[in-house]
Design an enzyme around this catalytic site. Structure first.
Site, PDB file in Angstrom:
ATOM      1  N   TRP A   3       0.809  -1.216   0.000  1.00 27.09           N
ATOM      2  CA  TRP A   3       0.000   0.000   0.000  1.00 27.09           C
ATOM      3  C   TRP A   3       0.843   1.266   0.000  1.00 27.09           C
ATOM      4  O   TRP A   3       0.534   2.227  -0.682  1.00 27.09           O
ATOM      5  CB  TRP A   3      -1.011  -0.012   1.149  1.00 27.09           C
ATOM      6  CG  TRP A   3      -2.121  -0.963   0.845  1.00 27.09           C
ATOM      7  CD1 TRP A   3      -2.384  -2.154   1.466  1.00 27.09           C
ATOM      8  CD2 TRP A   3      -3.092  -0.855  -0.214  1.00 27.09           C
ATOM      9  NE1 TRP A   3      -3.455  -2.775   0.871  1.00 27.09           N
ATOM     10  CE2 TRP A   3      -3.912  -2.001  -0.154  1.00 27.09           C
ATOM     11  CE3 TRP A   3      -3.347   0.093  -1.199  1.00 27.09           C
ATOM     12  CZ2 TRP A   3      -4.970  -2.227  -1.051  1.00 27.09           C
ATOM     13  CZ3 TRP A   3      -4.400  -0.114  -2.090  1.00 27.09           C
ATOM     14  CH2 TRP A   3      -5.194  -1.260  -2.002  1.00 27.09           C
ATOM     15  N   ASP A  28      -1.104   7.109   6.146  1.00 25.51           N
ATOM     16  CA  ASP A  28      -2.216   6.248   5.756  1.00 25.51           C
ATOM     17  C   ASP A  28      -2.463   5.272   6.905  1.00 25.51           C
ATOM     18  O   ASP A  28      -1.639   4.400   7.171  1.00 25.51           O
ATOM     19  CB  ASP A  28      -1.854   5.493   4.471  1.00 25.51           C
ATOM     20  CG  ASP A  28      -2.949   4.514   4.044  1.00 25.51           C
ATOM     21  OD1 ASP A  28      -3.982   4.416   4.731  1.00 25.51           O
ATOM     22  OD2 ASP A  28      -2.760   3.843   3.008  1.00 25.51           O
ATOM     23  N   LYS A  36     -12.586  -0.800   7.450  1.00 26.07           N
ATOM     24  CA  LYS A  36     -11.963  -1.808   8.310  1.00 26.07           C
ATOM     25  C   LYS A  36     -12.493  -1.647   9.738  1.00 26.07           C
ATOM     26  O   LYS A  36     -13.382  -2.361  10.143  1.00 26.07           O
ATOM     27  CB  LYS A  36     -10.432  -1.723   8.260  1.00 26.07           C
ATOM     28  CG  LYS A  36      -9.859  -2.283   6.961  1.00 26.07           C
ATOM     29  CD  LYS A  36      -9.478  -1.217   6.030  1.00 26.07           C
ATOM     30  CE  LYS A  36      -8.473  -1.604   4.984  1.00 26.07           C
ATOM     31  NZ  LYS A  36      -8.893  -2.461   3.895  1.00 26.07           N
TER      32      LYS A  36
HETATM   33  N1  PMP Z   1      -4.202   1.815   2.175  1.00 25.34           N
HETATM   34  C1  PMP Z   1      -4.333   0.703   2.898  1.00 25.34           C
HETATM   35  C2  PMP Z   1      -3.400   0.478   4.051  1.00 25.34           C
HETATM   36  C3  PMP Z   1      -5.352  -0.216   2.598  1.00 25.34           C
HETATM   37  O1  PMP Z   1      -5.492  -1.328   3.329  1.00 25.34           O
HETATM   38  C4  PMP Z   1      -6.226   0.046   1.518  1.00 25.34           C
HETATM   39  C5  PMP Z   1      -7.371  -0.878   1.153  1.00 25.34           C
HETATM   40  N2  PMP Z   1      -7.297  -2.153   1.550  1.00 25.34           N
HETATM   41  C6  PMP Z   1      -6.030   1.202   0.769  1.00 25.34           C
HETATM   42  C7  PMP Z   1      -5.017   2.069   1.139  1.00 25.34           C
HETATM   43  C8  PMP Z   1      -6.919   1.544  -0.389  1.00 25.34           C
HETATM   44  O2  PMP Z   1      -8.139   1.917   0.119  1.00 25.34           O
HETATM   45  P1  PMP Z   1      -9.412   2.245  -0.756  1.00 25.34           P
HETATM   46  O3  PMP Z   1      -9.838   0.964  -1.391  1.00 25.34           O
HETATM   47  O4  PMP Z   1     -10.366   2.755   0.259  1.00 25.34           O
HETATM   48  O5  PMP Z   1      -9.032   3.256  -1.755  1.00 25.34           O
END
Ligand code: PMP
Length: 374
Positions: free
Chosen positions: A101, A185, A209
């Site tokens: 991520w 994040d 989450k």
């Molecule tokens: N950052 C992290 C740490 C994530 O776990 C996720 C989604 N699993 C995201 C970003 C992306 O999130 P979104 O699908 O809400 O754009």
């Protein structure tokens, strides 16, 4: 019948928060309609919106120096909106890469920086191997980053949902060598414990989450940092628009925010973040202890000091056994334990809504499975 849901996100929500939504669905607060059917400018919805913000402030102790914003587009939109807002032409931002991520955040930062006429750089990368085989098994140490003294901000990801790698952050200054504003994040470990979030300049988290359903993204940002954002962007892409309009500039995802309100009210009702943290640590310890007790059968690739409390990643001796375990769990009413398709293996997500007895049931299954096949 409800299953034991270990999904990584969208993930299990606290049952009382869902039951409350069910009970209020057709007739919200005696108004004769659901909350979804209310105007976002009306007093009935406004009470929910305000309560959600105040509960967030109360649970995290968010001071007046910081805004609590509801945004849309998920964490993925933040990957772009942060550099778009805070990188001026010629400037550069630092990224700490500790998993899939933060790598994605960096890549989107790169695209956006190019568009803006700025740049981004990797201040630390804990990955090993190349290309698709690159793996991440630990967070970056405080002294490990090469900080750019002029960076517009430093971005990192507190919990890597796919790799199961979590920072044990000291929020006062996780990377002493960097003086840059901290952008974080926290999508998959937002609200899992008491934390001084005001130590960060901008925190963002997709709700799906620990916080609620998908469709709403939480942002906690310092007012001073928001004020620094570019003013020549479309209004809808400026954080200050959301801040000055209390996240009601355009129609917000009202039902998602309503559910966030229900989840926050539940967190408060069970004793707040101290109690949530205690429970989360107990759940994670129970599962990791079970895995550590049979090292010949279960293998946790993540370094001990970086093991995620939220997403427990592990392997079995063969992929066939992994598939067998997933099927066995499903037959016992437990779902969501398959690892992310990019890394394989198994991943059990232990977000706030997962009760201790669900983890106990899973551990019993794992022990029986290891005994049978080990
Ligand atoms: N950052 C992290 C740490 C994530 O776990 C996720 C989604 N699993 C995201 C970003 C992306 O999130 P979104 O699908 O809400 O754009």
């Amino acid at each position: 019948m409800r299953v034991l849901n270990f999904n990584p996100g969208p993930a299990a929500l606290p049952l009382p928060a869902l039951e409350r939504a069910r009970d209020e669905l057709l007739d919200f607060a005696g108004t004769g309609m659901s909350v979804m059917e209310h105007s976002h400018r009306g007093k009935d919805y406004d009470a929910v919106h305000t309560e959600a913000i105040l509960l967030m402030r109360e649970l995290y102790g968010v001071p007046d120096s910081h805004e609590v914003l509801f945004m849309t587009g998920g964490a993925s939109q933040q990957f772009a909106q942060v550099p778009l807002s805070f990188l001026k032409p010629g400037e550069s931002a630092d990224y700490v890469v500790t998993g899939a991520w933060s790598q994605k955040a960096f890549q989107e930062g790169e695209r956006t920086a190019r568009f803006v006429g700025a740049s981004v750089r990797v201040a630390a990368d804990t990955g090993v191997g190349e290309g698709k085989a690159r793996s991440y098994t630990r967070a970056a140490g405080p002294g490990e980053i090469e900080a750019d003294p002029n960076a517009a901000y430093l971005h990192f990801t507190t919990n890597e949902t796919i790799h199961g790698v979590q920072f044990g952050i000291d929020p006062r200054r996780p990377f002493p060598s960097s003086k840059a504003p901290l952008v974080v994040d926290m999508s998959s470990d937002f609200l899992w414990r008491k934390l001084d979030v005001s130590a960060f300049d901008l925190v963002y988290a997709g709700a799906q989450k620990n916080l609620g359903p998908s469709g709403v993204t939480l942002v906690i940002a310092s007012k001073a940092f928001v004020a620094r954002g570019r003013e020549d962007l479309p209004k809808i892409l400026q954080y200050r628009t959301n801040a000055s309009e209390r996240s009601l500039y355009n129609t917000p995802p009202t039902f998602a925010i309503y559910l966030v309100r229900n989840v926050l009210a539940w967190v408060k009702s069970v004793g707040g973040l101290e109690e949530i943290e205690r429970l989360n640590r107990e759940k994670a310890a129970l599962l990791y202890d079970c895995l550590d007790r049979s090292p010949e059968f279960f293998r946790c690739p993540v370094a001990k000091d970086s093991r995620s409390v939220m997403n427990v990643v592990f392997r079995l001796p063969t992929e066939a056994l992994e598939a067998d375990l997933v099927a066995r769990a499903k037959a016992s009413g437990m779902v969501g334990i398959k690892g992310h398709r990019s890394v394989g293996g198994l991943r059990v997500s232990l977000y706030n809504a997962i009760p201790l007895d669900a983890v106990e049931a899973l551990v019993a299954l794992l022990q029986a499975f290891a005994k049978q096949h080990g």
